[in-house]
Design an enzyme around this catalytic site. Structure first.
Site, PDB file in Angstrom:
ATOM      1  N   HIS A  36       0.830  -1.212   0.000  1.00  0.00           N
ATOM      2  CA  HIS A  36       0.000   0.000   0.000  1.00  0.00           C
ATOM      3  C   HIS A  36       0.864   1.262   0.000  1.00  0.00           C
ATOM      4  O   HIS A  36       0.443   2.311   0.488  1.00  0.00           O
ATOM      5  CB  HIS A  36      -1.005  -0.009   1.165  1.00  0.00           C
ATOM      6  N   ASP A 179       1.687  -4.085  -9.236  1.00  0.00           N
ATOM      7  CA  ASP A 179       1.502  -5.401  -9.842  1.00  0.00           C
ATOM      8  C   ASP A 179       1.952  -5.414 -11.303  1.00  0.00           C
ATOM      9  O   ASP A 179       2.631  -6.349 -11.758  1.00  0.00           O
ATOM     10  CB  ASP A 179       0.024  -5.813  -9.760  1.00  0.00           C
TER      11      ASP A 179
END
Ligand code: GLA
Length: 389
Positions: A36, A179
């Site tokens: 995060h 990602d």
């Protein structure tokens, strides 16, 4: 071609009655540390895993993208390319996986990069909902395919951007670039030190076997999704933290700034911001240890990351906490949940000789709690996205 690519090639021919122009694939990822932080312009250290999404693709003149997959019960999805190019938000087609394919085609079209038609067959062995970026693997596989087939010649950072737009602006998940960067930019045998502020990257060698270590993935099989709910709330908390602290991203907040100004934040936002600030520092500490050849010493930082996600960011789950605690109690050097959280997988850094003991202990703990049996397996850094045949 790999055996998986050969099988997909044959299945494409079977379904479409013609040969594919090629097979492209892209991996899922494990994030070693830096959770995060990506949408806060911070640091992360993911690596590509060997599980991959593969697409067999043929350029046609049908004016449509015909999207098929080998997922059980998945119906083919047909999308008119002119309508797709005109689409501003969302995708009315059904089938979750198809949105990721269509979104990437859409993001190319936004740049004026198109093909006259596409037949696509997708197969993925990246577990879905396990926190290992199955969706980014799909996006990145079709992105490298379209880039080649349209002769676009875009570089990898631009493909990261395209996939990120597909996920954020088309699918509607407010995620960062972690990602897609891992899937497109990671290399075999290394972690990818990613700076999300300027998007610079550096490969950091990660040779687990040389240190007699394994990295276990413990897939708790509690699935998650990031289009709504907790993930979106966490992004909102970070934005609130930025406004109150008057910074353009939480990356700018040092440990000392935080100590001096944390009182300005409400208690919940303070915890969220503290996670991001401390996590950025942990990533840099892990990279420094890896640069110094001290892989076996990163364990406590991994575990501290988990504690921060459990207590400050509040994105863990009882299953993830149990996996981490049990792994540590049976000899793991460090353990943490990986990925977006609210389910998915934990990772544990374990001396090879103890891998079996840790796996057995975690499985037994899950059984005692009456939870589904976790999937536990070792991962190594595999290659990034590319053409397979
Ligand atoms: C998901 C998102 C990433 C990142 C992680 C948390 O995987 O797709 O962009 O925010 O969660 O680190």
């Amino acid at each position: 071609m790999s055996a998986a690519a050969t099988t997909l090639d044959a299945e494409f021919q079977n379904r479409f009655g013609a040969d594919a122009d090629g097979i492209w694939s892209a991996p899922g990822r494990v994030n070693l540390i830096g959770e995060h932080t990506d949408y806060n312009a911070g640091f992360a250290l993911p690596f590509a895993i060997t599980a991959r999404a593969r697409v067999a693709v043929r350029v046609t003149h049908s004016g449509e993208a015909v999207l098929e997959s080998t997922f059980a019960g998945a119906a083919p999805v047909r999308v008119r390319l002119d309508e797709l190019a005109a689409e501003d938000s969302g995708f009315s087609g059904d089938g979750g996986w198809a949105r990721y394919l269509a979104g990437v085609v859409w993001a190319f079209a936004r740049r004026g990069i198109t093909v006259p038609g596409l037949d696509v067959l997708l197969h993925s062995d990246v577990p879905v909902g396990a926190g290992l970026s199955s969706s980014a693997a799909v996006e990145c596989a079709i992105a490298v395919a379209v880039n080649d087939l349209a002769g676009a010649g875009l570089d990898r950072p631009e493909l990261v951007q395209i996939c990120h737009e597909a996920e954020n602006d088309f699918v509607g998940a407010p995620t960062g670039i972690l990602d897609q960067s891992a899937s497109l930019l990671a290399t075999e045998g290394s972690g990818l030190f990613l700076d999300c502020l300027d998007r610079s990257t550096r490969q950091v060698p990660l040779d687990l076997a040389a240190r007699d270590l394994v990295l276990l993935v413990i897939d708790t099989r509690g699935t998650h999704a990031h289009e709504s709910g907790g993930y979106r709330d966490r992004v909102a908390s970070c934005r609130l933290g930025e406004r109150v602290l008057e910074v353009s991203s939480l990356r700018e907040v040092s440990a000392q700034d935080f100590a001096e100004r944390a009182h300005l934040l409400d208690p919940e936002t303070r915890r969220r911001v503290r996670h991001v600030v401390t996590e950025n520092a942990r990533v840099q500490d892990v990279v420094a240890l890896l640069d110094a050849g001290r892989l076996e010493d990163i364990g406590p930082l991994l575990t501290a990351s988990h504690v921060s996600m459990r207590d400050d960011y509040e994105i863990s789950s009882p299953e993830l906490d149990e996996a981490v605690d049990t792994a540590l109690a049976h000899g793991a050097l460090g353990a943490r949940m990986t990925g977006g959280g609210f389910g998915g997988s934990a990772i544990a850094l374990v001396p090879t000789a103890l891998a079996e003991t840790v796996s057995t202990a975690v499985s037994a703990a899950f059984e005692r709690s009456g939870w589904a049996s976790p999937h536990i397996y070792a991962v190594v850094p595999g290659p990034g996205a590319g053409r397979e045949g």
